[in-house]
Scaffold this active site. Structure first.
Site, PDB file in Angstrom:
ATOM      1  N   LYS A 158       0.837  -1.219   0.000  1.00  0.00           N
ATOM      2  CA  LYS A 158       0.000   0.000   0.000  1.00  0.00           C
ATOM      3  C   LYS A 158       0.867   1.264   0.000  1.00  0.00           C
ATOM      4  O   LYS A 158       0.663   2.173  -0.798  1.00  0.00           O
ATOM      5  CB  LYS A 158      -0.922   0.044   1.241  1.00  0.00           C
ATOM      6  CG  LYS A 158      -1.880  -1.119   1.360  1.00  0.00           C
ATOM      7  CD  LYS A 158      -2.795  -0.969   2.561  1.00  0.00           C
ATOM      8  CE  LYS A 158      -2.092  -1.003   3.912  1.00  0.00           C
ATOM      9  NZ  LYS A 158      -1.425  -2.263   4.243  1.00  0.00           N
ATOM     10  N   ARG A 206     -10.294   0.749   7.988  1.00  0.00           N
ATOM     11  CA  ARG A 206     -10.009  -0.670   8.250  1.00  0.00           C
ATOM     12  C   ARG A 206     -11.132  -1.382   8.960  1.00  0.00           C
ATOM     13  O   ARG A 206     -11.044  -2.588   9.193  1.00  0.00           O
ATOM     14  CB  ARG A 206      -8.798  -0.802   9.177  1.00  0.00           C
ATOM     15  CG  ARG A 206      -7.524  -0.643   8.471  1.00  0.00           C
ATOM     16  CD  ARG A 206      -6.397  -0.923   9.401  1.00  0.00           C
ATOM     17  NE  ARG A 206      -5.303  -0.146   8.904  1.00  0.00           N
ATOM     18  CZ  ARG A 206      -4.058  -0.533   8.852  1.00  0.00           C
ATOM     19  NH1 ARG A 206      -3.704  -1.680   9.348  1.00  0.00           N
ATOM     20  NH2 ARG A 206      -3.148   0.245   8.343  1.00  0.00           N
ATOM     21  N   ARG A 256      11.681  -5.620   5.355  1.00  0.00           N
ATOM     22  CA  ARG A 256      11.382  -4.187   5.207  1.00  0.00           C
ATOM     23  C   ARG A 256      12.163  -3.307   6.182  1.00  0.00           C
ATOM     24  O   ARG A 256      12.287  -3.612   7.354  1.00  0.00           O
ATOM     25  CB  ARG A 256       9.891  -3.934   5.416  1.00  0.00           C
ATOM     26  CG  ARG A 256       9.576  -2.424   5.449  1.00  0.00           C
ATOM     27  CD  ARG A 256       8.119  -2.136   5.336  1.00  0.00           C
ATOM     28  NE  ARG A 256       7.369  -2.643   6.457  1.00  0.00           N
ATOM     29  CZ  ARG A 256       6.042  -2.552   6.550  1.00  0.00           C
ATOM     30  NH1 ARG A 256       5.364  -2.007   5.549  1.00  0.00           N
ATOM     31  NH2 ARG A 256       5.417  -3.020   7.592  1.00  0.00           N
ATOM     32  N   ARG A 311      10.533  -1.610  11.644  1.00  0.00           N
ATOM     33  CA  ARG A 311       9.391  -1.275  12.509  1.00  0.00           C
ATOM     34  C   ARG A 311       9.229  -2.324  13.606  1.00  0.00           C
ATOM     35  O   ARG A 311       9.316  -3.519  13.316  1.00  0.00           O
ATOM     36  CB  ARG A 311       8.108  -1.190  11.663  1.00  0.00           C
ATOM     37  CG  ARG A 311       7.951   0.129  10.962  1.00  0.00           C
ATOM     38  CD  ARG A 311       6.818   0.170   9.957  1.00  0.00           C
ATOM     39  NE  ARG A 311       5.578  -0.456  10.364  1.00  0.00           N
ATOM     40  CZ  ARG A 311       4.489  -0.537   9.603  1.00  0.00           C
ATOM     41  NH1 ARG A 311       4.506   0.000   8.384  1.00  0.00           N
ATOM     42  NH2 ARG A 311       3.399  -1.117  10.020  1.00  0.00           N
ATOM     43  N   ARG A 365      -1.348  -8.686  13.198  1.00  0.00           N
ATOM     44  CA  ARG A 365      -1.799  -7.704  12.196  1.00  0.00           C
ATOM     45  C   ARG A 365      -2.441  -8.423  11.010  1.00  0.00           C
ATOM     46  O   ARG A 365      -3.467  -7.999  10.483  1.00  0.00           O
ATOM     47  CB  ARG A 365      -0.628  -6.847  11.737  1.00  0.00           C
ATOM     48  CG  ARG A 365      -0.223  -5.816  12.783  1.00  0.00           C
ATOM     49  CD  ARG A 365       1.206  -5.330  12.588  1.00  0.00           C
ATOM     50  NE  ARG A 365       1.430  -4.719  11.310  1.00  0.00           N
ATOM     51  CZ  ARG A 365       2.570  -4.822  10.617  1.00  0.00           C
ATOM     52  NH1 ARG A 365       3.568  -5.533  11.092  1.00  0.00           N
ATOM     53  NH2 ARG A 365       2.693  -4.216   9.461  1.00  0.00           N
TER      54      ARG A 365
HETATM   55  P1  AP5 Z   1       4.777  -1.614   1.995  1.00  0.00           P
HETATM   56  O1  AP5 Z   1       4.483  -0.773   0.807  1.00  0.00           O
HETATM   57  O2  AP5 Z   1       5.478  -1.008   3.133  1.00  0.00           O
HETATM   58  O3  AP5 Z   1       3.435  -2.381   2.482  1.00  0.00           O
HETATM   59  P2  AP5 Z   1       2.142  -1.836   3.214  1.00  0.00           P
HETATM   60  O4  AP5 Z   1       0.970  -2.456   2.516  1.00  0.00           O
HETATM   61  O5  AP5 Z   1       2.174  -0.355   3.326  1.00  0.00           O
HETATM   62  O6  AP5 Z   1       2.267  -2.575   4.613  1.00  0.00           O
HETATM   63  P3  AP5 Z   1       2.188  -1.999   6.084  1.00  0.00           P
HETATM   64  O7  AP5 Z   1       2.838  -3.043   6.948  1.00  0.00           O
HETATM   65  O8  AP5 Z   1       2.686  -0.606   6.162  1.00  0.00           O
HETATM   66  O9  AP5 Z   1       0.674  -2.021   6.362  1.00  0.00           O
HETATM   67  P4  AP5 Z   1       0.063  -2.001   7.768  1.00  0.00           P
HETATM   68  O10 AP5 Z   1      -1.328  -1.961   7.398  1.00  0.00           O
HETATM   69  O11 AP5 Z   1       0.429  -3.049   8.727  1.00  0.00           O
HETATM   70  O12 AP5 Z   1       0.772  -0.797   8.500  1.00  0.00           O
HETATM   71  P5  AP5 Z   1       0.301   0.655   8.779  1.00  0.00           P
HETATM   72  O13 AP5 Z   1       1.512   1.481   8.878  1.00  0.00           O
HETATM   73  O14 AP5 Z   1      -0.758   1.039   7.846  1.00  0.00           O
HETATM   74  O15 AP5 Z   1       5.607  -2.893   1.461  1.00  0.00           O
HETATM   75  C1  AP5 Z   1       6.059  -3.881   2.374  1.00  0.00           C
HETATM   76  C2  AP5 Z   1       7.463  -4.365   1.977  1.00  0.00           C
HETATM   77  O16 AP5 Z   1       7.380  -5.097   0.762  1.00  0.00           O
HETATM   78  C3  AP5 Z   1       8.472  -3.235   1.720  1.00  0.00           C
HETATM   79  O17 AP5 Z   1       9.740  -3.645   2.170  1.00  0.00           O
HETATM   80  C4  AP5 Z   1       8.441  -3.055   0.187  1.00  0.00           C
HETATM   81  O18 AP5 Z   1       9.681  -2.598  -0.316  1.00  0.00           O
HETATM   82  C5  AP5 Z   1       8.152  -4.477  -0.281  1.00  0.00           C
HETATM   83  N1  AP5 Z   1       7.325  -4.528  -1.475  1.00  0.00           N
HETATM   84  C6  AP5 Z   1       6.250  -3.745  -1.770  1.00  0.00           C
HETATM   85  N2  AP5 Z   1       5.710  -4.102  -2.948  1.00  0.00           N
HETATM   86  C7  AP5 Z   1       6.447  -5.163  -3.395  1.00  0.00           C
HETATM   87  C8  AP5 Z   1       6.375  -5.990  -4.579  1.00  0.00           C
HETATM   88  N3  AP5 Z   1       5.428  -5.793  -5.510  1.00  0.00           N
HETATM   89  N4  AP5 Z   1       7.285  -6.989  -4.716  1.00  0.00           N
HETATM   90  C9  AP5 Z   1       8.240  -7.188  -3.752  1.00  0.00           C
HETATM   91  N5  AP5 Z   1       8.373  -6.444  -2.639  1.00  0.00           N
HETATM   92  C10 AP5 Z   1       7.479  -5.440  -2.462  1.00  0.00           C
HETATM   93  O19 AP5 Z   1      -0.360   0.511  10.240  1.00  0.00           O
HETATM   94  C11 AP5 Z   1       0.442   0.240  11.348  1.00  0.00           C
HETATM   95  C12 AP5 Z   1      -0.394   0.214  12.607  1.00  0.00           C
HETATM   96  O20 AP5 Z   1      -1.040   1.491  12.784  1.00  0.00           O
HETATM   97  C13 AP5 Z   1      -1.547  -0.782  12.655  1.00  0.00           C
HETATM   98  O21 AP5 Z   1      -1.116  -2.068  13.037  1.00  0.00           O
HETATM   99  C14 AP5 Z   1      -2.456  -0.134  13.703  1.00  0.00           C
HETATM  100  O22 AP5 Z   1      -1.940  -0.307  15.004  1.00  0.00           O
HETATM  101  C15 AP5 Z   1      -2.328   1.341  13.350  1.00  0.00           C
HETATM  102  N6  AP5 Z   1      -3.324   1.770  12.349  1.00  0.00           N
HETATM  103  C16 AP5 Z   1      -3.068   2.256  11.100  1.00  0.00           C
HETATM  104  N7  AP5 Z   1      -4.209   2.538  10.462  1.00  0.00           N
HETATM  105  C17 AP5 Z   1      -5.215   2.223  11.297  1.00  0.00           C
HETATM  106  C18 AP5 Z   1      -6.630   2.270  11.193  1.00  0.00           C
HETATM  107  N8  AP5 Z   1      -7.236   2.695  10.075  1.00  0.00           N
HETATM  108  N9  AP5 Z   1      -7.365   1.874  12.270  1.00  0.00           N
HETATM  109  C19 AP5 Z   1      -6.790   1.454  13.401  1.00  0.00           C
HETATM  110  N10 AP5 Z   1      -5.445   1.367  13.566  1.00  0.00           N
HETATM  111  C20 AP5 Z   1      -4.669   1.746  12.514  1.00  0.00           C
HETATM  112 MG    MG Z   2       2.451   0.999   4.943  1.00  0.00          MG
END
Ligand code: AP5
Ligand code: MG
Length: 215
Positions: free
Chosen positions: A13, A88, A127, A160, A171
């Site tokens: 994402k 979410r 990552r 992270r 998660r």
């Molecule tokens: P990356 O692009 O970083 O993936 P991502 O989908 O953004 O994954 P996240 O782990 O950031 O999502 P998340 O939902 O857990 O975390 P968030 O920060 O939103 O890519 C991942 C890796 O793969 C990277 O190393 C990249 O280089 C690689 N990659 C990407 N595409 C690739 C491809 N095509 N091929 C190969 N490699 C690839 O949320 C964190 C925390 O915040 C949550 O756990 C929760 O506590 C809180 N939170 C956030 N939003 C909410 C909400 N709406 N409600 C409640 N709590 C929330």
């Molecule tokens: Mg992310």
């Protein structure tokens, strides 16, 4: 245009939102990045959300909705946004719909980045993100030019805390039991487009652009 990216942890994402924002002139808004920024700055919100984030649990809806709706009300969002990680839950989705309606806006397209669970785990374990601006790297698939240093702003890279141990599985469990239910809602509205996220970063980006232009 307002776009939502839905996908499991590690589905890409953040990576794709940055690329799409550049290509379409939209603003990338990531709920996770905003929470991490608040934690770094040790704001009241940051202190409140730390325990949830570290454990890999969802932050309560009221805190999340207030943060995102006030961010969306800022002038830099007026040309359109790409929402990454929000909504979410069903209450978040309803609050977003209502909040946008009140200001005469709407969500135009919702992408689901579909990636198998084994691939998600492999990506998360490699990552690293940068301290200054949360630019995303991967030691296996997208390494920085200099190990441990961000190509874009020179700040140090770190893993992270929620990318290790039990938090990762928690998660993913939350995503596949709860967040995935949002897909039905957007499918009913005719806004959902599922994209194969298990391709190279460039191929996924091209698929997203093609889908947007073909609408
Ligand atoms: P990356 O692009 O970083 O993936 P991502 O989908 O953004 O994954 P996240 O782990 O950031 O999502 P998340 O939902 O857990 O975390 P968030 O920060 O939103 O890519 C991942 C890796 O793969 C990277 O190393 C990249 O280089 C690689 N990659 C990407 N595409 C690739 C491809 N095509 N091929 C190969 N490699 C690839 O949320 C964190 C925390 O915040 C949550 O756990 C929760 O506590 C809180 N939170 C956030 N939003 C909410 C909400 N709406 N409600 C409640 N709590 C929330
Ligand atoms: Mg992310």
């Amino acid at each position: 245009m307002n776009v939502i990216l839905i996908g499991a942890q590690g589905s890409g994402k953040g990576t794709q939102a940055d690329l799409l924002a550049g290509a379409l002139g939209l603003l990338h808004i990531s709920s996770g990045d905003l929470f991490r920024q608040a934690m770094t700055e040790k704001t009241e919100l940051g202190l409140k959300v730390k325990t949830y984030m570290d454990r890999g649990e969802l932050v309560p809806d009221d805190l999340t909705v207030t943060m995102i709706l006030s961010r969306l009300a800022m002038p830099d969002c007026s040309a359109g946004v790409i929402l990454d990680g929000f909504p979410r839950t069903i209450p978040q989705e309803q609050a977003l719909d209502e909040g946008l309606q009140e200001v005469g806006k709407q969500i135009d397209v919702v992408f689901y980045l579909d990636v198998p669970r084994e691939e998600l785990l492999a990506r998360l374990s490699g990552r690293y993100i940068c301290k200054a601006n949360q630019h995303v790297y991967n030691v296996n698939t997208r390494p920085p030019k200099t190990p441990g240093v961000c190509d874009l702003d020179g700040s140090p890279l770190y893993q992270r805390p929620d990318d290790t141990g039990e938090a990762v599985q928690r998660r993913l469990d939350i995503f596949f039991s709860e967040t995935i239910r949002l897909l039905d809602h957007y499918r009913e509205q005719g806004k959902l487009i599922t994209v194969n996220g298990n391709q190279s970063i460039e191929q996924v980006h091209a698929s997203l652009l093609e889908a947007i232009r073909g609408r």
